[in-house]
Design a protein around this motif. Structure first.
Motif, PDB file in Angstrom:
ATOM      1  N   LEU A 150       0.943  -1.294  -0.187  1.00 25.12           N
ATOM      2  CA  LEU A 150       0.024   0.111  -0.058  1.00 25.12           C
ATOM      3  C   LEU A 150       0.932   1.097  -0.054  1.00 25.12           C
ATOM      4  CD1 LEU A 150      -3.321   0.501   2.031  1.00 25.12           C
ATOM      5  CD2 LEU A 150      -1.640   2.368   1.760  1.00 25.12           C
ATOM      6  N   VAL A 151       0.768   2.094  -1.026  1.00 18.05           N
ATOM      7  CA  VAL A 151       1.367   3.489  -1.143  1.00 18.05           C
ATOM      8  C   VAL A 151       0.690   4.539  -1.001  1.00 18.05           C
ATOM      9  CG1 VAL A 151       3.516   2.021  -2.176  1.00 18.05           C
ATOM     10  CG2 VAL A 151       1.717   3.236  -3.567  1.00 18.05           C
ATOM     11  N   GLU A 156       1.931   3.872 -11.335  1.00 19.97           N
ATOM     12  CA  GLU A 156       3.194   4.521 -11.097  1.00 19.97           C
ATOM     13  C   GLU A 156       3.637   4.626  -9.580  1.00 19.97           C
ATOM     14  OE1 GLU A 156       3.280   7.478 -14.990  1.00 19.97           O
ATOM     15  OE2 GLU A 156       2.371   8.068 -13.115  1.00 19.97           O
ATOM     16  N   ALA A 157       2.598   4.881  -8.564  1.00 23.16           N
ATOM     17  CA  ALA A 157       2.610   5.152  -7.455  1.00 23.16           C
ATOM     18  C   ALA A 157       3.345   3.613  -6.700  1.00 23.16           C
ATOM     19  CB  ALA A 157       1.403   5.607  -6.719  1.00 23.16           C
ATOM     20  N   LEU A 158       2.671   2.736  -6.975  1.00 24.57           N
ATOM     21  CA  LEU A 158       3.073   1.311  -6.407  1.00 24.57           C
ATOM     22  C   LEU A 158       4.577   1.036  -6.989  1.00 24.57           C
ATOM     23  CD1 LEU A 158       1.351  -0.786  -4.787  1.00 24.57           C
ATOM     24  CD2 LEU A 158       1.355  -1.907  -6.882  1.00 24.57           C
ATOM     25  N   ASN A 159       4.802   1.472  -8.068  1.00 29.50           N
ATOM     26  CA  ASN A 159       6.031   0.895  -8.586  1.00 29.50           C
ATOM     27  C   ASN A 159       7.285   1.940  -7.977  1.00 29.50           C
ATOM     28  OD1 ASN A 159       5.219  -1.207 -10.269  1.00 29.50           O
ATOM     29  ND2 ASN A 159       5.044   0.090 -12.045  1.00 29.50           N
ATOM     30  N   TYR A 160       7.071   3.052  -7.619  1.00 30.20           N
ATOM     31  CA  TYR A 160       8.004   3.910  -7.689  1.00 30.20           C
ATOM     32  C   TYR A 160       8.029   4.394  -6.063  1.00 30.20           C
ATOM     33  CZ  TYR A 160       8.810   4.058 -12.588  1.00 30.20           C
ATOM     34  OH  TYR A 160       8.974   3.757 -13.582  1.00 30.20           O
ATOM     35  N   ASN A 161       7.036   4.858  -5.249  1.00 25.69           N
ATOM     36  CA  ASN A 161       6.858   5.227  -3.878  1.00 25.69           C
ATOM     37  C   ASN A 161       7.123   4.302  -2.890  1.00 25.69           C
ATOM     38  OD1 ASN A 161       5.935   7.377  -5.456  1.00 25.69           O
ATOM     39  ND2 ASN A 161       3.846   7.291  -4.817  1.00 25.69           N
ATOM     40  N   LEU A 162       7.713   4.575  -1.789  1.00 21.25           N
ATOM     41  CA  LEU A 162       7.931   4.205  -0.780  1.00 21.25           C
ATOM     42  C   LEU A 162       6.622   3.542  -0.018  1.00 21.25           C
ATOM     43  CD1 LEU A 162      10.704   6.060   1.136  1.00 21.25           C
ATOM     44  CD2 LEU A 162      11.046   3.710  -0.007  1.00 21.25           C
ATOM     45  N   PRO A 163       6.559   2.266   0.142  1.00 20.72           N
ATOM     46  CA  PRO A 163       5.227   1.603   0.837  1.00 20.72           C
ATOM     47  C   PRO A 163       4.939   2.316   2.182  1.00 20.72           C
ATOM     48  CG  PRO A 163       7.111   0.132   0.899  1.00 20.72           C
ATOM     49  CD  PRO A 163       7.574   1.304   0.243  1.00 20.72           C
ATOM     50  N   VAL A 164       3.639   2.460   2.500  1.00 22.32           N
ATOM     51  CA  VAL A 164       3.043   2.574   3.658  1.00 22.32           C
ATOM     52  C   VAL A 164       3.114   1.444   4.478  1.00 22.32           C
ATOM     53  CG1 VAL A 164       1.249   3.783   5.356  1.00 22.32           C
ATOM     54  CG2 VAL A 164       2.058   4.917   3.099  1.00 22.32           C
ATOM     55  N   LYS A 174      -6.182  11.918   6.120  1.00 20.20           N
ATOM     56  CA  LYS A 174      -7.311  12.354   5.385  1.00 20.20           C
ATOM     57  C   LYS A 174      -6.997  13.114   4.242  1.00 20.20           C
ATOM     58  CE  LYS A 174     -11.739  14.993   6.617  1.00 20.20           C
ATOM     59  NZ  LYS A 174     -12.464  15.454   7.372  1.00 20.20           N
ATOM     60  N   GLY A 175      -7.682  13.096   3.067  1.00 17.82           N
ATOM     61  CA  GLY A 175      -7.375  13.922   1.969  1.00 17.82           C
ATOM     62  C   GLY A 175      -6.574  13.485   0.999  1.00 17.82           C
ATOM     63  N   ARG A 176      -5.800  12.139   1.225  1.00 13.28           N
ATOM     64  CA  ARG A 176      -4.673  11.732   0.602  1.00 13.28           C
ATOM     65  C   ARG A 176      -5.293  10.503  -0.030  1.00 13.28           C
ATOM     66  NH1 ARG A 176       0.026  14.147   1.264  1.00 13.28           N
ATOM     67  NH2 ARG A 176       0.073  15.124   3.120  1.00 13.28           N
ATOM     68  N   LYS A 177      -4.621  10.120  -1.249  1.00 13.88           N
ATOM     69  CA  LYS A 177      -5.152   8.886  -2.069  1.00 13.88           C
ATOM     70  C   LYS A 177      -4.166   7.944  -1.904  1.00 13.88           C
ATOM     71  CE  LYS A 177      -7.750  11.289  -5.571  1.00 13.88           C
ATOM     72  NZ  LYS A 177      -8.157  11.489  -7.195  1.00 13.88           N
ATOM     73  N   TYR A 178      -4.579   6.484  -2.072  1.00 15.06           N
ATOM     74  CA  TYR A 178      -3.713   5.599  -1.811  1.00 15.06           C
ATOM     75  C   TYR A 178      -3.853   4.405  -2.854  1.00 15.06           C
ATOM     76  CZ  TYR A 178      -2.620   7.635   2.611  1.00 15.06           C
ATOM     77  OH  TYR A 178      -2.477   8.642   3.706  1.00 15.06           O
ATOM     78  N   ALA A 179      -2.721   3.666  -3.182  1.00 12.22           N
ATOM     79  CA  ALA A 179      -2.891   2.387  -4.056  1.00 12.22           C
ATOM     80  C   ALA A 179      -2.528   1.431  -3.386  1.00 12.22           C
ATOM     81  CB  ALA A 179      -2.046   2.845  -5.268  1.00 12.22           C
TER      82      ALA A 179
END
Length: 362
Positions: free
Chosen positions: A179-180, A190-198, A220-225
């Motif tokens: 989950l990122v 793109e987020a899943l491939n490049y961002n650090l995971p939460v 709150k107010g943020r999107k996640y993949a």
């Protein structure tokens, strides 16, 4: 005399082969290269030194690979292939498209396979047993995510994440959940491939994940993949699509007065959220009809086979209802388990409320 001698030799040869057999379950172990070494050898005679050859063929592609082991000893009874022998074995993979797929992924794609196991005496090179197993490998069913739903808006900052189990079932299968956060102008992939995971949780045995306590709250107010991967040992078996959601909804304050803190509107709680029930389940709903009995049921998510019994009776009055279900003394509920309550609304339809039960005595 020559004919008699020939029959005796044939009889002795068949007797030796009958004393050794291969035990192999292709439906379970015939899907990966490493699984071939999980075959076992049942020996009815004395100890002997042997070698093993394994040939895998596919109906359309032909020969896929061959395996040749070094010498090892089998004793009377059931024998597994020694780990050292398996690691040192020579694996020759073909050059066709199916073989190239196996070379890259270490598991077999869809196809009709034969597995030919050949045991050879190390001293004389005589064939002791030649046994063939067959198996049709079908593609796995899609690994579908369930909740939070794709592009959904949720309130819970530590959501319960659920997905369909991977089919067909494979013993020892585990899941990994990533989950990122999705940054501005990024797609979910793109987020899943490049961002650090939460959240990057491996070794999940069930098809759900309670939000890890060591992971920070979603904002709150943020999107996640998020995406789920099914794997066994080092082999990826299946992957889900990448879904996204946003933590962005308002608490329903109009339906429940501030003095009634702890009662959440059933409509709000039905938006893919859950909470911790500390011995009681509290929610609010509006009944626009006459007095009636609330129809609801509760089932266990953590252990679907367990049954929840002896639920309290709830009577609804016309108008606003603030409901407290005291389940602290109900032995059907186990500390730390996840549950889902399905409520039939007075005006039709239903709502699902998920919660984790915490025993106040614990």
């Amino acid at each position: 005399m020559n004919i008699t001698l020939l029959f005796c030799m044939l009889f002795i040869g068949k007797g030796l082969m009958a004393q050794i057999s291969i035990q192999f379950v292709p439906e379970v172990n015939g899907t990966t290269v490493s699984g071939l070494f999980r075959a076992s050898i049942y020996n009815l005679s004395g100890s002997r030194s042997v070698r093993m050859n394994i040939t895998v063929t596919e109906a359309r592609a032909g020969r896929i690979l061959t395996v040749q082991t070094g010498v090892f000893t089998i004793v009377p009874g059931n024998n597994s292939i020694p780990q050292g022998v398996a690691r040192a074995a020579t694996v020759a993979i073909g050059e066709n498209a199916t073989a190239n797929f196996i070379r890259r992924n270490q598991y077999f794609p869809q196809g009709d396979y034969d597995y030919d196991f050949n045991i050879i005496a190390a001293s004389s090179s005589d064939e002791l047993i030649d046994q063939v197993f067959s198996n049709e490998i079908t593609p796995p069913a899609p690994l579908d995510l369930i909740e939070p739903y794709d592009q959904d808006e949720i309130c819970e900052k530590r959501p319960l994440l659920t997905w369909q189990p991977s089919l067909p079932a494979i013993p020892g299968l585990l899941y990994q959940l990533m989950l990122v956060e999705i940054r501005e102008k990024q797609s979910a992939v793109e987020a899943l491939n490049y961002n650090l995971p939460v959240v990057n949780q491996k070794g999940i045995a069930a098809n759900l994940l309670l939000y890890p306590p060591n992971s920070k709250d979603l904002e709150k107010g943020r999107k996640y993949a998020w995406q789920v991967t099914a794997y066994k040992e080092q082999t990826v078996i299946n992957r889900s699509d990448v879904w996204s959601f946003e933590v962005n909804c308002q608490d329903t304050v109009g339906a429940v007065p501030e003095t009634d803190y702890g009662y959440r509107d059933i409509e709000d709680l039905a938006k893919g959220n859950f909470y911790v029930a500390d011995g009681t389940v509290r929610f609010a709903l509006i009944n626009s009809y006459g007095d009636q009995k609330l129809r609801y049921s509760i089932s266990c998510i953590s252990h679907p086979d367990s049954r929840v019994r002896n639920l309290p009776t709830v009577k609804l009055k016309k108008g606003q209802n603030k409901i407290t279900l005291d389940i602290s003394r109900n032995f059907s509920f186990k500390d730390g388990y996840s549950y889902v309550m399905v409520t039939e609304l007075p005006g039709g339809g239903s709502r699902s409320l998920r919660f984790i039960f915490r025993d106040k005595k614990e």
